[in-house]
Structures are given as C-alpha cells and as structure tokens.
Design a protein around this motif. Structure first.
Motif, mmCIF file in Angstrom:
data_model
loop_
_atom_site.group_PDB
_atom_site.id
_atom_site.type_symbol
_atom_site.label_atom_id
_atom_site.label_comp_id
_atom_site.label_asym_id
_atom_site.label_seq_id
_atom_site.Cartn_x
_atom_site.Cartn_y
_atom_site.Cartn_z
ATOM 1 N N GLN A 165 -99.654 49.108 -44.833
ATOM 2 C CA GLN A 165 -99.033 49.489 -43.551
ATOM 3 C C GLN A 165 -98.294 48.306 -42.936
ATOM 4 O O GLN A 165 -97.207 48.452 -42.390
ATOM 5 C CB GLN A 165 -100.117 49.927 -42.586
ATOM 6 N N THR A 166 -98.903 47.124 -43.053
ATOM 7 C CA THR A 166 -98.271 45.927 -42.488
ATOM 8 C C THR A 166 -96.918 45.697 -43.145
ATOM 9 O O THR A 166 -95.918 45.446 -42.467
ATOM 10 C CB THR A 166 -99.163 44.676 -42.754
ATOM 11 N N GLN A 169 -94.448 48.390 -42.050
ATOM 12 C CA GLN A 169 -93.977 48.215 -40.665
ATOM 13 C C GLN A 169 -93.028 47.034 -40.551
ATOM 14 O O GLN A 169 -92.030 47.079 -39.839
ATOM 15 C CB GLN A 169 -95.164 48.024 -39.717
ATOM 16 N N THR A 170 -93.330 45.937 -41.289
ATOM 17 C CA THR A 170 -92.443 44.772 -41.241
ATOM 18 C C THR A 170 -91.059 45.173 -41.734
ATOM 19 O O THR A 170 -90.040 44.780 -41.158
ATOM 20 C CB THR A 170 -92.984 43.620 -42.116
ATOM 21 N N GLU A 172 -89.678 48.140 -41.677
ATOM 22 C CA GLU A 172 -89.016 48.991 -40.673
ATOM 23 C C GLU A 172 -88.338 48.105 -39.629
ATOM 24 O O GLU A 172 -87.171 48.268 -39.319
ATOM 25 C CB GLU A 172 -90.033 49.888 -39.941
ATOM 26 N N ALA A 203 -93.400 40.627 -36.471
ATOM 27 C CA ALA A 203 -93.648 41.367 -37.712
ATOM 28 C C ALA A 203 -93.698 40.400 -38.903
ATOM 29 O O ALA A 203 -94.537 40.543 -39.800
ATOM 30 C CB ALA A 203 -92.550 42.409 -37.924
#
Ligand code: HEM
Length: 450
Positions: A165-166, A169-170, A172, A203
């Motif tokens: 997920q990390t 998200q980074t 994105e 991020a």
C-alpha cells in the motif's frame, strides 16, 4: 555547413510562456498536431527552456543509439530522478554502464524463464478472489498484481499489506506531483511548500522507510536466494568497495517502479481495447482454448500464443506507457544537417510515431493482425519503440512481454471483462500513460468459448 533551427517553422506560442500552455493542457494532442503540421524537426519553447520535437525515425534512431552524446539530462528526467535517485533508469556514463552490466544477468532469457511460474501463480491467486458479476477497477488490480510479481521475482519478497500500500500510495502522489510539474513547464518549484510538494516529500520518506527495511532485512539474513538483491549486495568495485545503502535504495526503487507501473498500464489498456473490440476478444478466447484447453499457461506455450502476443504489441502501439522520451546533447552537434546546441531538449514520442498514418494503415484502429507478418522487422528503426532502443533499451523488455502474455492468457482464459457504461476512458499523460480514473469492468466468468 549546418543549418540553424531558427529557419524551421514552428507552432506559435505566447510571448512569455512559449508553447507551455498548449503542451501542458494536452501533451498528446499538441505533440500530434506538431508532427502533422510542421517539418521533420519542430522547435518549441517551454518558458525558458528550448526544445525540439523529432518526427523522423532516422533522427530518433540516431539519438537513441548515442547515449554518450544525447544524455537524459533534461527537466523531465530530473523529475523522475527525484523519485528513483541515481538508478539504472536515470544514471549516466561509466556509472550507468557498470550498473547495467551488473544487473543484466538477472534479465537473461534463462533466468526470466524461471519467473513465468510465479507470474501465473500470482494471477491465479487474484482470480480466486473474483466472483462472477463482480465490478472491479482493473487498473488497480493490474498495478497490485505486477507490483507483487516484480518484488517476488527480483527481490524474493512477498509484498503485501502495508508495504504494498505504501508503494502504491507513493506512486499515486508521485504521478500527481509529476503532472503538476509538467503543467508548470518543469520549472524548479519543488522547494516551494505547496500542498502537493509537501505530500510528495512525505510520501517519499514513507516509501524510503519501506525500501530501507527491505535492504536491512537482507543484510541480516544468512540466506542467499540468488536474486537481484543478492547480486547487487555482493557487487564490488575494483577497489573492493560495495554499493552503499543509498545506491541500493535507488536501484530497488527504480526496478520496482519501472518493473510494474509500465506493465500494469499496458495491461490496463489491453483490457479496455479487448472490451471495445469483441471480435478480437473472441479470437483470443479461441486461441487460448486451442492452445491451452483448461490448463494454465506455461512458458513453453508462449510460441503458440501468437495472437495473444500480437494483442500486446498492438496495445503498446496505441497506448505506449512511456508516451514521450527526452534527451539533450552534452555538446553542440549536428543532426540531419541542423546545428543542435548543447542543452537543447530533444523530444520524441512513441505515441506520435505509433499513430502515424505514414507507417500504419488505419493507425487509430486496434488491429492485432497487423503484427502477423513480422511487421516490427519491416518498419524503419525509430517508428515503433515502446521499449526505447539502443544501448539504453528497456532492460525488462523480455520480462515485460513474457509477463504481459502470461497474465493476459491466464485471465482471459477464465474471464471476460466488460466495460461499465458511462465512464471516461481518458489517458492521463503523467510520468506514464495511465487511465485517468481507472478502468471499471464487470467480470463474467467464462463457461464456454464463443
Ligand atoms: C510494458 C512494459 C514496459 C515498457 C513499455 C517499458 C518501457 C521502457 C522504455 C521506453 C525505456 C527507455 C527509456 C528511455 O530510453 O528514455 C525503459 C527503460 C528501462 N526499463 Fe522498461 N518498460 C517496461 C517494463 C519494464 C520492466 C518489467 C522492467 C524491470 C523489471 C523495466 C526496467 C527498465 C530499466 C531498468 C530501464 C532503464 C534501462 C537503462 O537506461 O539502461 N522495464 N523501459
């Protein structure tokens, strides 16, 4: 005597911003228009930066084949560097050459052959979570799947839960940041405490923690799985020194990014194109039925999955994940009789070349059959280059092609994906060419082949 670029006609821009506004608001449309309306080289200006769009395959080929002269020292690549540091994608000269030599063995044909099983296994696991009638964002699914595959095959890590997920998200945030930079004509405004700059910085820090934890784990472990991470950890300079953790971080981040974002985008566009072209979809289903029946695909099936491969090539033609490439000469030089000053940004676009009516009949149509007679070999160099070309050609090309064919075959064998109505399927030209709001589909589990 070389001619001056000033002699060439160009699109009119505004006095202050040059062509920035047109490019920023619609890069794909603007570059396409320039290639159609002007001559072989199109001088452009983005605020203070002077650029030139190349539209002749032989010029593009010359630039790609001379990486010592035409380097990646351009604003767009500097923006990528802020994410991946000095990894394979962005480094230059002797340092890049050494890193490429070192990493190459992991991408040798025999080596990547062993990755095929993991690719199919991970896809089957994803399919087990799908029910008939489910609605899914297939772009998100492809991002997650290709991320899991690249980290498992290259670093022997099951990237799930928080870590995955990390990274997602980074990326994105990085894409959003990159789009905002393009809109500011790549002005160096990164230091300003704007909301997006702050989110991007945050991020990056979170992602670094994940990557450094991965490196740390391996430092402490006694096992040597013989994967890319072991190879990088063991690599030594002539003086015996090893790569610093910072350098390892850059290479890992590069390969995680380059190794999943592009393939995920390519596959996302494949699903859209298949859903829009039912005749192609049915022909694919028939090939899968003939070659595979009910069993899962393996590496040995690849030579028989010819239509499946042609679909991938055609999708890469219409939606090249890297829609535009850039280089800049380190010194004044001559290109096709024109003097190119050092530092001039040279742009060339797979999107533009791949959709040119000069080289492709009915260029906007999705026609996988066009690749039947080995079209790729017949095209001039510099026309079809979804993976780049020359010494800096994509290192993961065989990996990516194999992965794309295996994933497409595994999923299409079991399911048909139908587009939900009333969605905008617009490509967002960021660092890569992503579907702007995902691709929402309904899953129909396959019972019979039509
Ligand atoms: C469909 C999938 C992919 C596409 C379309 C793609 C496209 C490209 C392109 C166009 C370049 C050259 C950029 C330039 O010259 O300016 C490149 C470089 C690179 N790609 Fe890929 N790529 C894909 C998948 C992968 C995968 C799966 C990996 C690794 C597992 C990978 C690793 C790299 C690396 C390391 C470079 C830098 C090579 C160098 O400069 O020496 N790529 N890719």
């Amino acid at each position: 005597m070389s001619k001056d670029l000033h002699q060439l006609s160009r699109p009119k821009g505004s006095l202050l911003f040059g062509n920035t506004v047109d490019f920023a608001s619609d890069p794909l449309g603007f570059l396409t228009h320039c290639a159609q309306a002007y001559e072989e080289m199109v001088p452009l200006r983005f605020l203070f930066s002077r650029a030139c769009l190349l539209t002749q395959p032989e010029h593009i080929d010359q630039v790609l084949k001379q990486p010592e002269l035409f380097t990646k020292n351009t604003p767009a690549w500097q923006a990528v560097r802020s994410l991946v540091g000095d990894g394979l994608l962005t480094s230059e000269g002797a340092f890049w050459s050494r890193q490429r030599r070192l990493t190459q063995p992991v991408f040798h044909q025999q080596r990547i052959a062993a990755y095929g099983e993991t690719m199919v296994l991970y896809t089957e696991r994803l399919l087990q979570t799908w029910q008939d009638g489910d609605v899914r964002d297939i772009h998100q699914d492809m991002m997650q799947l290709t991320l899991n595959i690249v980290t498992k095959t290259l670093f022997n890590v099951d990237m799930s839960g928080v870590a995955a997920q990390t990274i997602a998200q980074t990326l994105e945030v990085a894409m959003e940041w990159f789009t905002s930079r393009r809109k500011q004509a790549f002005l160096p405004l990164t230091g300003l405490p704007t909301a997006i700059n702050r989110r991007y910085k945050q991020a990056l820090q979170t992602m670094d923690q994940t990557i450094y934890a991965l490196i740390q784990q391996r430092h402490q472990s006694k096992d040597d799985p013989g994967d890319l991470l072991s190879l990088l950890l063991q690599a030594q300079d002539e003086d015996g020194s090893r790569m610093s953790d910072r350098q390892l971080r850059d290479e890992l981040t590069t390969l995680i990014l380059a190794g999943h974002e592009t393939t995920a985008n390519a596959l996302s566009w494949v699903w859209m194109l298949l859903a829009q072209n039912p005749a192609v979809e049915s022909k694919l289903a028939r090939e899968l039925q003939t070659v595979l029946g009910d069993r899962a695909p393996t590496l040995a099936d690849l030579p028989q999955l010819r239509y499946t491969e042609q679909i991938i090539k055609e999708a890469l033609r219409l939606y090249p994940p890297l829609f535009s490439l850039a280089r800049s000469p380190v010194r004044d030089c001559d290109l096709a009789g024109y003097r190119i000053p050092a530092g001039r940004i040279l742009l060339f676009s797979p999107w533009v070349m791949h959709r040119s009516a000069r080289y492709f009949a009915e260029p906007l149509q999705f026609q996988p059959e066009r690749w039947e007679q080995d079209l790729e070999k017949q095209l001039p160099k510099g026309v079809y280059f979804p993976f780049g070309d020359g010494p800096r050609v994509c290192m993961g090309k065989s990996f990516a092609l194999m992965e794309a064919v295996l994933l497409l075959a595994t999923i299409a064998q079991k399911c048909q994906l139908m587009l939900l109505p009333d969605q905008q399927l617009t490509p967002l030209p960021s660092m890569t060419l992503r579907p702007q709001t995902g691709i929402h589909v309904r899953v129909a589990k396959r019972t019979t082949v039509n």
